[in-house]
Design an enzyme around this catalytic site. Structure first.
Site, PDB file in Angstrom:
ATOM      1  N   ARG A 239     -70.948 -63.779  17.450  1.00 31.62           N
ATOM      2  CA  ARG A 239     -71.843 -63.067  18.356  1.00 31.62           C
ATOM      3  C   ARG A 239     -71.645 -61.573  18.155  1.00 31.62           C
ATOM      4  NH1 ARG A 239     -73.888 -67.188  18.463  1.00 31.62           N
ATOM      5  NH2 ARG A 239     -74.639 -68.479  20.219  1.00 31.62           N
ATOM      6  N   GLU A 268     -82.350 -59.037  18.262  1.00 28.67           N
ATOM      7  CA  GLU A 268     -82.905 -59.885  17.218  1.00 28.67           C
ATOM      8  C   GLU A 268     -84.337 -60.281  17.578  1.00 28.67           C
ATOM      9  OE1 GLU A 268     -80.359 -63.236  16.556  1.00 28.67           O
ATOM     10  OE2 GLU A 268     -78.605 -62.018  16.077  1.00 28.67           O
ATOM     11  N   HIS A 287     -79.311 -64.121  11.225  1.00 34.70           N
ATOM     12  CA  HIS A 287     -78.782 -65.151  12.128  1.00 34.70           C
ATOM     13  C   HIS A 287     -79.067 -66.549  11.581  1.00 34.70           C
ATOM     14  CE1 HIS A 287     -77.543 -65.797  16.593  1.00 34.70           C
ATOM     15  NE2 HIS A 287     -76.950 -66.651  15.788  1.00 34.70           N
TER      16      HIS A 287
END
Length: 320
Positions: A239, A268, A287
């Protein structure tokens, strides 16, 4: 019979309706997919305010109380994975919204961690780009992993798998976290670092495998990067907020560490002018840690199971 409306959000790859067989609920549920990401609450609410069921992909779209309170028809919220810090579970419960999850697997983020680490060590991207653009032949010298020290922040399901691969490469593996015990380290066959500081000062590669919490937020800051070796690398597939992003940018710009590989960001999708898009000593991916065929099949097939169970009045994999 009234048809229930279901929205599947952030289906970036447009695969949600093909990777699972939704035909079993078409008589009861009208399913719509959205590949566009809505990055503000007004735009999001305007699109989904009339839906009774929502299926969301991990933490791509947040559902705080301010959003949930504007969704009067929502009855079932399904997240992929069994943990989602971007959902206000208390607010959902107070509104009578059932929140359910799905299983996920630790292997995909483990594999991506090593793809990124190897990409850094052997300059894969820059050498590939040089070939594609008729650039220099062999412009860099790769880093050997054998004999190097791999420092793991976290030794859970993913961290312990990363450790085994590091050992297979002949690396010395050390680990640390606030909860890590000697017994757990012994079981994984790694050395327990005496402190976070010792791990950072001595590791050639530092990889993060922690859950984001109040205790781990900004666990790595300015002083920590100054403590690391000038030749060391950071890998974060966990994270973004575990790392103070401004401190990381400063460290990369000033050469306090040799580079970083990053799969997770605080915003994001990453903004077009974000500095991480242009730093020369950063390897970035959008990601992708959990984005694999096996995980996606599980996500959407179990989301479908969650809907079927909810319609029968017997919800499964409840999170609230």
């Amino acid at each position: 019979m009234r048809i229930v409306r279901c929205a599947i959000l952030d289906d970036y790859q447009n695969v949600a309706t093909s990777i699972a067989d939704w035909s079993s609920i078409t008589e009861k549920v009208e399913v719509h997919t959205f590949s566009k990401h809505y990055d503000n609450e007004d735009g999001l609410v305007n699109v989904i305010k009339d839906y009774e069921i929502l299926v969301i992909m991990r933490e791509r779209t947040a559902f705080p109380a301010s959003v949930l309170s504007r969704l009067p028809f929502l009855k079932l919220l399904i997240t992929t994975g069994m943990r989602n810090s971007s959902i206000d579970l208390s607010a959902a419960s107070s509104q009578g919204i059932v929140v359910c999850g799905t299983e996920s697997y630790p292997e995909p983020p483990t594999e991506l961690t090593w793809a990124l680490l190897l990409g850094l060590a052997r300059n894969i991207v820059s050498e590939h780009n040089a070939i594609q653009t008729n650039g220099p032949w062999q412009s860099s010298i790769g880093i050997d992993l054998y004999g190097k020290k791999l420092g793991l922040l976290g030794l859970g399901k993913i961290g312990s798998r990363v450790a085994r691969i590091g050992q297979a490469f002949g690396m010395e593996v050390v680990a640390w976290s606030q909860n890590l015990t000697q017994t757990r380290a012994d079981e994984a066959g790694v050395r327990l670092a005496s402190s976070k500081e010792e791990l950072l000062e001595t590791s050639d590669f530092v990889s993060i495998h922690l859950v984001l919490s109040d205790r781990t937020k900004h666990l790595l800051g300015r002083e920590d990067f100054q403590r690391m070796k000038l030749s060391s690398y950071l890998i974060n597939t966990s994270r973004a907020a575990i790392v103070d992003q401004n401190a990381l940018i400063e460290a990369l710009k000033n050469g306090w560490i040799a580079g970083a590989a990053i799969d997770v960001f605080e915003k994001e999708p990453l903004l077009q002018k974000d500095v991480f898009r242009s730093l020369p000593n950063v390897l970035t991916t959008p990601h992708l840690g959990y984005v694999s065929q096996r995980n996606y099949q599980t996500f959407y097939r179990q989301a479908l199971e969650d809907i079927q169970a909810f319609l029968l009045g017997e919800p499964i994999r409840k999170l609230n």
